[in-house]
Design a protein around this motif. Structure first.
Motif, PDB file in Angstrom:
ATOM      1  N   GLY A   1      -3.733  10.829  -8.336  1.00  0.00           N
ATOM      2  CA  GLY A   1      -2.960  11.486  -7.821  1.00  0.00           C
ATOM      3  C   GLY A   1      -3.352  11.846  -6.301  1.00  0.00           C
ATOM      4  O   GLY A   1      -3.628  10.846  -5.621  1.00  0.00           O
ATOM      5  N   ILE A   2      -3.099  12.821  -5.471  1.00  0.00           N
ATOM      6  CA  ILE A   2      -3.241  12.981  -4.203  1.00  0.00           C
ATOM      7  C   ILE A   2      -4.750  12.519  -3.938  1.00  0.00           C
ATOM      8  O   ILE A   2      -5.130  12.352  -2.683  1.00  0.00           O
ATOM      9  CB  ILE A   2      -3.202  14.641  -3.989  1.00  0.00           C
ATOM     10  N   ALA A   3      -5.665  12.606  -4.435  1.00  0.00           N
ATOM     11  CA  ALA A   3      -7.063  12.012  -4.322  1.00  0.00           C
ATOM     12  C   ALA A   3      -7.164  10.599  -3.891  1.00  0.00           C
ATOM     13  O   ALA A   3      -7.805  10.335  -2.894  1.00  0.00           O
ATOM     14  CB  ALA A   3      -7.985  12.315  -5.369  1.00  0.00           C
ATOM     15  N   ALA A   4      -5.988  10.024  -4.297  1.00  0.00           N
ATOM     16  CA  ALA A   4      -6.054   8.477  -3.790  1.00  0.00           C
ATOM     17  C   ALA A   4      -5.703   8.158  -2.526  1.00  0.00           C
ATOM     18  O   ALA A   4      -6.536   7.401  -1.928  1.00  0.00           O
ATOM     19  CB  ALA A   4      -5.034   7.833  -4.781  1.00  0.00           C
ATOM     20  N   PRO A   5      -4.671   8.843  -1.937  1.00  0.00           N
ATOM     21  CA  PRO A   5      -4.544   8.649  -0.582  1.00  0.00           C
ATOM     22  C   PRO A   5      -5.655   9.150   0.517  1.00  0.00           C
ATOM     23  O   PRO A   5      -5.997   8.987   1.511  1.00  0.00           O
ATOM     24  CB  PRO A   5      -3.176   9.215  -0.095  1.00  0.00           C
ATOM     25  N   ILE A   6      -6.329  10.378  -0.256  1.00  0.00           N
ATOM     26  CA  ILE A   6      -7.370  10.855   0.617  1.00  0.00           C
ATOM     27  C   ILE A   6      -8.466  10.117   0.805  1.00  0.00           C
ATOM     28  O   ILE A   6      -9.153   9.941   1.825  1.00  0.00           O
ATOM     29  CB  ILE A   6      -7.728  12.242  -0.052  1.00  0.00           C
ATOM     30  N   LEU A   7      -8.978   9.367  -0.324  1.00  0.00           N
ATOM     31  CA  LEU A   7      -9.872   8.535  -0.231  1.00  0.00           C
ATOM     32  C   LEU A   7      -9.715   7.156   0.447  1.00  0.00           C
ATOM     33  O   LEU A   7     -10.440   6.781   1.118  1.00  0.00           O
ATOM     34  CB  LEU A   7     -10.320   7.993  -1.695  1.00  0.00           C
ATOM     35  N   LEU A   8      -8.524   6.768   0.527  1.00  0.00           N
ATOM     36  CA  LEU A   8      -8.079   5.632   1.394  1.00  0.00           C
ATOM     37  C   LEU A   8      -8.240   6.112   2.843  1.00  0.00           C
ATOM     38  O   LEU A   8      -8.719   5.305   3.610  1.00  0.00           O
ATOM     39  CB  LEU A   8      -6.347   5.619   1.135  1.00  0.00           C
ATOM     40  N   LEU A   9      -7.942   7.324   3.166  1.00  0.00           N
ATOM     41  CA  LEU A   9      -7.932   7.729   4.456  1.00  0.00           C
ATOM     42  C   LEU A   9      -9.412   7.922   4.921  1.00  0.00           C
ATOM     43  O   LEU A   9      -9.595   7.392   6.016  1.00  0.00           O
ATOM     44  CB  LEU A   9      -7.398   9.486   4.612  1.00  0.00           C
ATOM     45  N   ILE A  10     -10.309   8.200   4.118  1.00  0.00           N
ATOM     46  CA  ILE A  10     -11.815   8.174   4.495  1.00  0.00           C
ATOM     47  C   ILE A  10     -12.269   6.763   4.680  1.00  0.00           C
ATOM     48  O   ILE A  10     -12.975   6.626   5.651  1.00  0.00           O
ATOM     49  CB  ILE A  10     -12.628   8.738   3.093  1.00  0.00           C
ATOM     50  N   ALA A  11     -11.818   5.860   3.980  1.00  0.00           N
ATOM     51  CA  ALA A  11     -12.111   4.529   4.001  1.00  0.00           C
ATOM     52  C   ALA A  11     -11.700   4.194   5.136  1.00  0.00           C
ATOM     53  O   ALA A  11     -12.486   3.220   6.080  1.00  0.00           O
ATOM     54  CB  ALA A  11     -11.614   3.534   2.811  1.00  0.00           C
TER      55      ALA A  11
ATOM     56  N   PRO B   1      -8.701   3.839  -7.340  1.00  0.00           N
ATOM     57  CA  PRO B   1      -7.703   4.202  -8.145  1.00  0.00           C
ATOM     58  C   PRO B   1      -6.271   4.652  -7.528  1.00  0.00           C
ATOM     59  O   PRO B   1      -6.469   5.229  -6.284  1.00  0.00           O
ATOM     60  CB  PRO B   1      -8.060   5.316  -9.060  1.00  0.00           C
ATOM     61  N   SER B   2      -5.227   4.286  -7.966  1.00  0.00           N
ATOM     62  CA  SER B   2      -3.908   4.236  -7.556  1.00  0.00           C
ATOM     63  C   SER B   2      -3.456   5.646  -7.674  1.00  0.00           C
ATOM     64  O   SER B   2      -4.130   6.636  -8.291  1.00  0.00           O
ATOM     65  CB  SER B   2      -2.878   3.510  -8.232  1.00  0.00           C
ATOM     66  N   TYR B   3      -2.384   6.282  -6.831  1.00  0.00           N
ATOM     67  CA  TYR B   3      -1.815   7.507  -6.810  1.00  0.00           C
ATOM     68  C   TYR B   3      -1.240   7.835  -8.366  1.00  0.00           C
ATOM     69  O   TYR B   3      -1.921   9.143  -8.806  1.00  0.00           O
ATOM     70  CB  TYR B   3      -0.588   7.598  -5.940  1.00  0.00           C
ATOM     71  N   SER B   4      -0.804   6.982  -9.150  1.00  0.00           N
ATOM     72  CA  SER B   4      -0.541   7.133 -10.667  1.00  0.00           C
ATOM     73  C   SER B   4      -1.521   7.761 -11.263  1.00  0.00           C
ATOM     74  O   SER B   4      -1.634   8.154 -12.552  1.00  0.00           O
ATOM     75  CB  SER B   4       0.244   5.971 -11.145  1.00  0.00           C
TER      76      SER B   4
ATOM     77  N   ILE C   1       0.567  -1.178  -0.088  1.00  0.00           N
ATOM     78  CA  ILE C   1      -0.046  -0.019  -0.086  1.00  0.00           C
ATOM     79  C   ILE C   1       0.982   1.291   0.068  1.00  0.00           C
ATOM     80  O   ILE C   1       0.618   2.377  -0.608  1.00  0.00           O
ATOM     81  CB  ILE C   1      -1.049  -0.061   1.186  1.00  0.00           C
ATOM     82  N   GLY C   2       1.729   1.338   0.731  1.00  0.00           N
ATOM     83  CA  GLY C   2       2.953   2.216   0.703  1.00  0.00           C
ATOM     84  C   GLY C   2       3.428   2.595  -0.692  1.00  0.00           C
ATOM     85  O   GLY C   2       3.476   3.802  -1.213  1.00  0.00           O
ATOM     86  N   LYS C   3       3.656   1.409  -1.598  1.00  0.00           N
ATOM     87  CA  LYS C   3       4.057   1.906  -2.746  1.00  0.00           C
ATOM     88  C   LYS C   3       2.869   2.274  -3.673  1.00  0.00           C
ATOM     89  O   LYS C   3       3.434   2.957  -4.811  1.00  0.00           O
ATOM     90  CB  LYS C   3       4.894   0.466  -3.596  1.00  0.00           C
ATOM     91  N   VAL C   4       1.701   1.723  -3.721  1.00  0.00           N
ATOM     92  CA  VAL C   4       0.777   2.339  -4.417  1.00  0.00           C
ATOM     93  C   VAL C   4       0.199   3.601  -4.257  1.00  0.00           C
ATOM     94  O   VAL C   4       0.132   4.322  -5.047  1.00  0.00           O
ATOM     95  CB  VAL C   4      -0.521   1.170  -4.188  1.00  0.00           C
ATOM     96  N   PHE C   5       0.063   4.253  -3.032  1.00  0.00           N
ATOM     97  CA  PHE C   5      -0.485   4.957  -2.571  1.00  0.00           C
ATOM     98  C   PHE C   5       0.639   6.562  -2.316  1.00  0.00           C
ATOM     99  O   PHE C   5       0.203   7.577  -2.097  1.00  0.00           O
ATOM    100  CB  PHE C   5      -1.506   4.967  -1.499  1.00  0.00           C
ATOM    101  N   PHE C   6       1.846   5.820  -2.067  1.00  0.00           N
ATOM    102  CA  PHE C   6       2.778   7.071  -1.878  1.00  0.00           C
ATOM    103  C   PHE C   6       3.986   6.688  -2.494  1.00  0.00           C
ATOM    104  O   PHE C   6       5.253   6.786  -1.916  1.00  0.00           O
ATOM    105  CB  PHE C   6       3.139   6.980  -0.125  1.00  0.00           C
TER     106      PHE C   6
END
Length: 497
Positions: free
Chosen positions: A132-142, A126-129, A60-65
């Motif tokens: 973009g930044i929306a990916a970790p934000i959505l991950l955070l919400i979940a 969707p991944s960060y690639s 997950i660290g590689k996918v979202f960051f």
């Protein structure tokens, strides 16, 4: 002190000075076992969802960051893991108070559906690639939704099983809940390990990591169906059957005012319990990979094998806690952790697979002792009307502050000090505090009724023995908060001095 009163704390007319045969609750053995199995299965599904994130933390660290330095990707991934624990106390407050009002069963069904939905959502982000930044934000919400639902799950499951089992078998049967936790973690670890082995780390980063999360949806609906078929606990049904004017719903203010001592004790117990739990079950795979250089597959396999071996040990600890006492089991495990943490981590740091496995197993066995004894200890701290709410609030506050942040704090401390023995020192310090809490403030409750509840048996032949010793059967009667009783909050006729 309170001299004599007729207590209606559970909603029924339970006369403290004259315990009667009809006061004693007789539970059906078959129903009790079914309750344990279904509740534990639902708990396994919940912790399967929760464990996936921990075992996929590196991926997950590689996918979202991806733009973060690789050395810090794990810290960011665990920070997102830890952020969910901000929502746990709020979930504990909402679901706990709700569980004391509408029932344990309804709330437990709701928490399971929420967890399954949020886990499924993670697999669809969707991944960060891609975004973009929306990916970790959505991950955070979940993750926040996961934390909110988990806030009501574990405390509710403990309460449900504790209130549905006989006094003499409560330790063994409630330990089944932790077997569910272990099975959930095992299933998530096994699935992640198998996928990593079959498709390889690169494809896991590309798309393979989504598969375990997508399985959560169907599992959640199965769990919901099974839980919806359960009956409400005998203790809660007794409260519901009371006349409306006899019933009193405790408020948060009342809990904090009249039950502050057990609240603090619960905070202390959960502190060492969950620090050990999250150290062994969620941090160790990443520790083996990031700090000691093991492959992701090997680290997961080691942890998976340890968890499988722990399942019968947990049940054994629960069984013996009913016979020799829960406090003895917990104290022994605390002392063992203090003495063996450094040797265990030295073994884990070796280059021998067998020695590494033995070191992990040492940590796992002490954790299994906690898992076998504490699920029966924690619900026994509180009276029935405030049990779910009080336990959910304190359990989740302590877990959020100390347990869930363990992987993040340890990863940061290791990175800061460059000392791979930091986890051992941290665990030792936590267990020293735990030894003080259990040694001085926790009463032994093995074989005794829950606070505020009539004695519960699964064999009618035990009733005569209880009637001969009413003071022993209702050991908690002197512990009713005097302020609450005097104000009529337990609907009792009181003579207080």
């Amino acid at each position: 002190m309170i001299n004599s009163y007729t207590c209606n704390e559970d909603g029924g007319k339970l006369n403290m000075s004259n315990l009667k045969k009809e006061d004693i609750i007789v539970v059906d053995k078959k129903v009790a076992k079914q309750t344990v199995v279904v509740t534990s299965l639902g708990n396994a599904m919940e912790w399967f969802d929760f464990g996936l994130y921990a075992y996929l933390a590196v991926t997950i660290g590689k996918v979202f960051f991806p733009e973060i330095d690789p050395a810090h990707q794990l810290i960011y991934a665990f920070a997102t893991f830890a952020i969910a624990f901000i929502a746990r106390p709020l979930g504990g407050l909402v679901f706990g108070m709700l569980g004391d009002r509408v029932g344990r069963k309804k709330v437990l069904s709701l928490t399971l559906i929420m967890m399954a939905a949020s886990t499924l959502f993670i697999g669809l982000i969707p991944s960060y690639s891609t975004i973009g930044i929306a990916a970790p934000i959505l991950l955070l919400i979940a993750r926040l939704v996961q934390g909110f639902s988990t806030g009501g799950e574990y405390a509710g499951a403990m309460t449900y099983i504790a209130e549905s089992t006989s006094d003499k078998k409560r330790g063994f049967l409630t330990s089944g809940l932790e077997v569910g936790t272990a099975v959930g973690f095992c299933a998530s670890a096994a699935l992640v390990t198998l996928l990593t082995y079959i498709i390889g780390p690169d494809r896991m980063v590309e798309w393979g990591w989504r598969i375990p999360f997508l399985i959560a949806g169907p599992m959640g609906f199965i769990g919901f169906y099974l839980r919806s078929r359960l009956e409400e606990t005998p203790a809660f049904k007794a409260m519901e059957e009371a006349k409306e004017e006899d019933r009193h719903r405790a408020s948060l203010k009342e809990i904090l005012t009249n039950h502050w001592k057990p609240l603090l004790i619960c905070l202390g117990i959960v502190f060492f319990y969950n620090t050990s739990l999250y150290m062994v079950l969620t941090y160790m795979p990443s520790y083996l990979t990031q700090e000691l250089g093991y492959s992701e597959t090997k680290g997961l396999v080691f942890n998976l094998l340890v968890m499988i071996l722990l399942i019968p040990i947990i049940l054994g600890m629960g069984y013996w806690s009913d016979r020799i006492g829960r406090n003895k089991i917990v104290k022994g495990a605390l002392i063992g952790t203090i003495l063996l943490s450094v040797p265990a981590f030295i073994m884990i740091s070796s280059n021998s697979n067998l020695v590494v496995f033995a070191g992990l197993l040492i940590l796992g066995i002490t954790l299994a002792a906690f898992q076998g004894a504490l699920p029966a200890t924690l619900p026994s701290l509180f009276f029935t009307k405030v049990r779910y709410g009080s336990l959910a609030i304190t359990y989740n506050i302590s877990t959020s502050l100390f347990g869930g942040t363990t992987p993040l704090v340890i990863a940061w401390l290791v990175s800061l000090t460059k000392n791979s023995m930091v986890p051992a020192y941290y665990l030792m310090a936590v267990c020293i505090i735990g030894l003080v809490v259990v040694g001085f403030f926790v009463k032994e409750t093995a074989g005794r009724s829950l606070r505020g509840s009539a004695p519960t048996v699964d064999d009618p032949r035990e009733i005569d023995e209880l009637l001969k010793n009413p003071d022993k059967a209702l050991w908690w009667k002197e512990e009713l908060p005097v302020e609450a009783v005097v104000e009529g909050k337990f609907n009792s006729n009181v003579t207080a001095k």
